[in-house]
Scaffold this active site. Structure first.
Site, PDB file in Angstrom:
ATOM      1  N   GLU A  82      -4.066  -3.804  -7.525  1.00 61.68           N
ATOM      2  CA  GLU A  82      -3.855  -5.205  -7.147  1.00 61.68           C
ATOM      3  C   GLU A  82      -5.140  -5.847  -6.634  1.00 61.68           C
ATOM      4  O   GLU A  82      -5.432  -7.007  -6.946  1.00 61.68           O
ATOM      5  CB  GLU A  82      -2.798  -5.333  -6.037  1.00 61.68           C
ATOM      6  CG  GLU A  82      -1.441  -4.804  -6.403  1.00 61.68           C
ATOM      7  CD  GLU A  82      -1.226  -3.364  -5.967  1.00 61.68           C
ATOM      8  OE1 GLU A  82      -0.100  -3.055  -5.560  1.00 61.68           O
ATOM      9  OE2 GLU A  82      -2.166  -2.552  -6.037  1.00 61.68           O
ATOM     10  N   HIS A 109      -7.323  -0.449  -4.914  1.00 58.26           N
ATOM     11  CA  HIS A 109      -6.017  -0.433  -5.558  1.00 58.26           C
ATOM     12  C   HIS A 109      -6.029  -1.404  -6.743  1.00 58.26           C
ATOM     13  O   HIS A 109      -6.817  -2.357  -6.774  1.00 58.26           O
ATOM     14  CB  HIS A 109      -4.924  -0.853  -4.576  1.00 58.26           C
ATOM     15  CG  HIS A 109      -4.648   0.149  -3.516  1.00 58.26           C
ATOM     16  ND1 HIS A 109      -3.560   0.058  -2.669  1.00 58.26           N
ATOM     17  CD2 HIS A 109      -5.312   1.275  -3.142  1.00 58.26           C
ATOM     18  CE1 HIS A 109      -3.567   1.078  -1.830  1.00 58.26           C
ATOM     19  NE2 HIS A 109      -4.628   1.827  -2.092  1.00 58.26           N
ATOM     20  N   CYS A 161       1.476  -2.116  -1.661  1.00 59.80           N
ATOM     21  CA  CYS A 161       1.435  -1.647  -0.273  1.00 59.80           C
ATOM     22  C   CYS A 161       1.192  -2.857   0.639  1.00 59.80           C
ATOM     23  O   CYS A 161       0.978  -3.976   0.165  1.00 59.80           O
ATOM     24  CB  CYS A 161       0.335  -0.597  -0.101  1.00 59.80           C
ATOM     25  SG  CYS A 161      -1.344  -1.288  -0.205  1.00 59.80           S
ATOM     26  N   CYS A 220      -2.239  -4.611  -0.011  1.00 58.34           N
ATOM     27  CA  CYS A 220      -2.250  -5.429  -1.229  1.00 58.34           C
ATOM     28  C   CYS A 220      -1.356  -6.658  -1.089  1.00 58.34           C
ATOM     29  O   CYS A 220      -1.713  -7.737  -1.549  1.00 58.34           O
ATOM     30  CB  CYS A 220      -1.841  -4.581  -2.420  1.00 58.34           C
ATOM     31  SG  CYS A 220      -3.075  -3.318  -2.813  1.00 58.34           S
TER      32      CYS A 220
END
EC number: 3.5.4.33
Length: 146
Positions: free
Chosen positions: A57, A55, A85, A88
């Site tokens: 992040e 992701h 999420c 993260c």
């Protein structure tokens, strides 16, 4: 001179999200800022790397920590186009990031729904910055996929 504020840096994160979109990645972009300077700019790479943890992040945390030479980002701000999420948010919590600014909320998978205490207690959270632009990019992406 351009004003360095949350909107300015969110526009940089949106540029990253647009790159992700162009690469067929879910269009989430991130920048990490330290002392009004972007020290990391990333976007989702889950398709490119065939890695569900890639992701934006996670990429941003790694890039910023590598640049700073330490694992804690307590003096930094993450600008992210979509609410993090749980995975993260947990990683951001471990990094002790100073501030998280996100654009669009994620009602289905956002950390606020499942783990609102995942971030470090001292982390400041700001949301809704350029929310409409961030949300529209996501909508456009998924409409194109259908």
């Amino acid at each position: 001179m351009e004003l360095f504020n949350d909107e300015y840096f969110m526009r940089r994160a949106l540029q990253e999200a647009e790159l992700a979109f162009a690469e067929g990645e879910i269009p989430v972009g991130a920048v990490v800022v330290s002392q009004n300077r972007i020290i990391a700019r990333t976007h989702n790479l889950t398709e490119t790397l065939t890695d569900v943890t890639a992701h934006a992040e996670m990429q941003a945390i790694t890039a910023a920590a590598n640049l700073l030479g330490g694992k804690y980002l307590n003096e930094c701000t993450l600008y992210i186009t979509l609410e993090p999420c749980v995975m993260c948010a947990g990683a951001l919590g471990w990094s002790q990031i100073g501030k998280v600014v996100y654009g669009a909320s994620d009602e289905k998978r956002g950390f606020n729904k499942f783990a609102p205490a995942a971030l470090h207690p001292k982390t400041e959270v700001v949301f809704g910055v350029l929310e409409n632009e961030c949300a529209q990019l996501m909508k456009d992406f998924f409409q194109q996929k259908r």
